[in-house]
Design a protein around this motif. Structure first.
Motif, mmCIF file in Angstrom:
data_model
loop_
_atom_site.group_PDB
_atom_site.id
_atom_site.type_symbol
_atom_site.label_atom_id
_atom_site.label_comp_id
_atom_site.label_asym_id
_atom_site.label_seq_id
_atom_site.Cartn_x
_atom_site.Cartn_y
_atom_site.Cartn_z
ATOM 1 N N MET A 175 34.760 54.613 39.396
ATOM 2 C CA MET A 175 35.348 53.258 38.712
ATOM 3 C C MET A 175 35.838 52.374 40.345
ATOM 4 N N THR A 176 35.298 51.035 40.741
ATOM 5 C CA THR A 176 35.743 50.485 41.729
ATOM 6 C C THR A 176 37.106 50.385 41.670
ATOM 7 N N HIS A 177 37.577 50.126 42.976
ATOM 8 C CA HIS A 177 39.144 49.568 42.901
ATOM 9 C C HIS A 177 39.131 48.312 42.725
ATOM 10 N N PRO A 178 40.449 47.806 42.068
ATOM 11 C CA PRO A 178 40.531 46.426 41.614
ATOM 12 C C PRO A 178 40.720 45.591 43.004
ATOM 13 N N THR A 179 40.044 44.569 42.760
ATOM 14 C CA THR A 179 40.204 43.319 43.868
ATOM 15 C C THR A 179 41.937 42.771 44.108
ATOM 16 N N SER A 180 41.928 42.108 45.143
ATOM 17 C CA SER A 180 43.170 41.484 45.127
ATOM 18 C C SER A 180 43.728 40.446 43.914
ATOM 19 N N SER A 181 42.788 39.926 43.433
ATOM 20 C CA SER A 181 42.954 38.700 42.399
ATOM 21 C C SER A 181 43.261 39.782 41.228
ATOM 22 N N ARG A 182 42.324 40.878 40.869
ATOM 23 C CA ARG A 182 42.778 41.798 39.598
ATOM 24 C C ARG A 182 44.094 42.357 39.938
ATOM 25 N N ARG A 183 44.548 42.732 41.156
ATOM 26 C CA ARG A 183 45.958 43.357 41.402
ATOM 27 C C ARG A 183 47.088 42.474 41.204
ATOM 28 N N THR A 184 46.843 40.864 41.358
ATOM 29 C CA THR A 184 47.659 39.999 40.901
ATOM 30 C C THR A 184 47.801 39.987 39.216
ATOM 31 N N ARG A 185 46.602 40.084 38.564
ATOM 32 C CA ARG A 185 46.564 40.180 37.127
ATOM 33 C C ARG A 185 47.237 41.410 36.654
ATOM 34 N N VAL A 213 38.722 46.218 27.214
ATOM 35 C CA VAL A 213 38.934 44.695 27.269
ATOM 36 C C VAL A 213 38.030 44.406 28.604
ATOM 37 N N PHE A 214 38.362 44.784 29.836
ATOM 38 C CA PHE A 214 37.897 43.987 30.859
ATOM 39 C C PHE A 214 36.813 44.721 31.437
ATOM 40 N N THR A 215 35.779 43.786 32.167
ATOM 41 C CA THR A 215 34.730 44.393 32.597
ATOM 42 C C THR A 215 35.074 45.010 33.800
ATOM 43 N N SER A 216 36.110 44.858 34.767
ATOM 44 C CA SER A 216 36.513 45.686 35.967
ATOM 45 C C SER A 216 36.867 46.602 35.586
ATOM 46 N N GLY A 217 36.996 47.092 34.796
ATOM 47 C CA GLY A 217 37.560 48.705 34.556
ATOM 48 C C GLY A 217 38.867 48.768 33.800
ATOM 49 N N PRO A 218 39.617 50.017 33.703
ATOM 50 C CA PRO A 218 41.097 50.065 33.161
ATOM 51 C C PRO A 218 41.922 49.716 33.944
ATOM 52 N N LEU A 219 43.106 49.090 33.392
ATOM 53 C CA LEU A 219 43.822 48.353 33.954
ATOM 54 C C LEU A 219 44.969 49.656 34.901
ATOM 55 N N ARG A 220 44.901 50.773 33.900
ATOM 56 C CA ARG A 220 45.767 51.766 34.724
ATOM 57 C C ARG A 220 45.345 52.956 34.139
ATOM 58 N N ARG A 221 45.511 54.058 34.889
ATOM 59 C CA ARG A 221 45.268 55.353 34.424
ATOM 60 C C ARG A 221 46.217 56.611 34.780
ATOM 61 N N MET A 222 46.278 57.490 34.043
ATOM 62 C CA MET A 222 47.278 58.627 34.243
ATOM 63 C C MET A 222 46.942 59.945 34.965
ATOM 64 N N ASP A 223 45.722 60.336 34.899
ATOM 65 C CA ASP A 223 45.362 61.470 35.643
ATOM 66 C C ASP A 223 45.558 61.223 37.394
ATOM 67 N N HIS A 224 45.414 60.032 37.681
ATOM 68 C CA HIS A 224 45.571 59.729 39.232
ATOM 69 C C HIS A 224 45.575 58.337 39.329
ATOM 70 N N PRO A 225 47.050 57.807 39.271
ATOM 71 C CA PRO A 225 47.403 56.371 38.922
ATOM 72 C C PRO A 225 46.923 55.567 40.068
ATOM 73 N N SER A 226 46.821 56.124 41.397
ATOM 74 C CA SER A 226 46.440 55.060 42.427
ATOM 75 C C SER A 226 45.171 54.651 42.439
#
Length: 387
Positions: free
Chosen positions: A1-11, A257-270
């Motif tokens: 999974m790619t890391h979120p962009t700055s705009s996605r971090r805002t979301r 829901v989101f094409t950019s991947g999961p919002l959060r995860r539990m195994d490795h949150p960062s």
């Protein structure tokens, strides 16, 4: 999974509950709902009511079982109510929970009705009913999870069902629980058009109602992080409980829901580019979603253990702060410990150190102070740097 962009971090900072200021007004029922029994009268149809099911019109007002075609969960059963002339998305067997179309507004809503009890068309965003199917189904699963697994009779514990509203706002990529109307509100993602009423997001939002009725964890600082962590923990448990082949249980939040991947995860949150894996002294200064990372991580480690593994065909690899290798106790026991800690020992000011104490007391209550479960609770907190 790619890391979120700055705009996605805002979301990310806005999503799943940050819209508390957008309060909802009283809902309104359509003319076709004239025969509706009072909302909140659990089991209003009565134990001896005639059941109308499938596509056949029953002889009179009664509880019914419909078929729903959802956007996220496939074809699912729905608890509905036959008024004598139409079916409603209202479930007498679950506290008269009901599902409304907010009509892309931020107040009010219209109760979904249907002539033949077959809902959602092809299960795509093109049919407005399909979002209602997702919300109604996910709310029913959440009710069944809390009652069947944890012995809780509804979100408030009083047998009253909630109101769900879909198509909230215009292209509003968010969801939130509003205690002022005892309702959950779900927007539609502007990119995919899909409703946010997935199993895990609905479980997350309704758990905010449980939190408000139990510990009352605050919305900021470490209590805020624990509140968002609790909503993710129990929302994830709802998804696993559903055992739905179209939306299998996983340790991701919002992945459908989101094409950019999961919002959060539990195994490795960062890995979401936003959350913390471990507790640190500044955790309370972060937004509650970032601050929830250690709680989510603790729960995953307690349930599943550390290191690489495959669960429901999804690969995980969970690290630990101290390099320790942990064995899990299973999700069922981890859920029971967390819920007992929430409902018995946590309060509005609970921080991470007190959450550790609360879960240890809960483990002692359920399994004994000398139990393997107690020892693994302690080890999992140490593994996320809560000592």
């Amino acid at each position: 999974m790619t890391h979120p962009t700055s705009s996605r971090r805002t979301r990310l900072a806005l999503l799943l509950g940050a819209a508390a200021a957008l309060t909802a007004t009283a809902v309104t029922a359509p003319a076709t709902a004239a025969a509706e029994t009072p909302y909140g009268a659990a089991g209003a149809a009565g134990a001896d009511a005639v059941i109308a099911s499938g596509t056949g019109i029953g002889p009179g007002p009664a509880a019914a079982t419909g078929t729903g075609h959802s956007q996220h969960s496939g074809t699912v059963p729905l608890g509905t109510y036959f008024t004598g002339s139409a079916y409603q998305l209202r479930d007498p067997s679950r506290g008269n929970q009901r599902t409304l179309d907010a009509m892309n507004q931020t107040g009010g809503g219209t109760l979904f009705t249907d002539p033949d009890n077959d809902w959602g068309g092809a299960g795509t965003p093109a049919d407005r009913q399909s979002a209602g199917v997702d919300a109604h189904y996910a709310t029913a699963v959440t009710w069944d999870f809390y009652k069947g697994v944890l012995g809780r009779n509804g979100i408030r514990g009083d047998g009253t069902g909630i109101t769900s509203r879909v198509h909230y706002g215009s292209n509003y990529p968010n969801a939130f629980f509003d205690p002022s109307c005892f309702c959950a509100n779900y927007g539609d993602d502007p990119v995919t058009g899909k409703t946010l009423a997935t199993l895990d997001i609905a479980g997350h939002e309704l758990t905010h109602g449980v939190i408000a009725s139990t510990a009352g964890l605050g919305s900021a600082g470490e209590p805020g992080g624990l509140g968002e962590g609790t909503a993710d923990i129990l929302g994830t448990a709802v998804e696993f409980f559903a055992d739905n082949p179209a939306d299998v249980g996983d340790y991701f939040i919002g992945e459908r829901v989101f094409t950019s991947g999961p919002l959060r995860r539990m195994d490795h949150p960062s890995l979401d580019g936003h959350s913390r894996d471990y507790w640190s002294r500044d955790i309370g200064t972060l937004d509650p979603y970032a601050a929830s990372g250690p709680a989510r991580h603790f729960f995953y480690l307690l349930a599943e253990g550390s290191g690489p593994k495959v669960i429901n065909k999804i690969a995980y690899d969970s690290p630990t702060y101290d390099g320790s290798k942990l064995l899990g106790i299973g999700q069922d026991k981890a859920v029971r410990i967390w819920y007992r800690a929430l409902s018995t020992y946590m309060n509005s000011t609970t921080n991470y150190a007190r959450a550790r104490s609360a879960t240890l007391m809960a483990a002692a209550d359920l399994y004994g102070p000398s139990s393997t479960e107690y020892a693994r609770v302690a080890a999992a907190w140490t593994a996320v740097n809560v000592r």
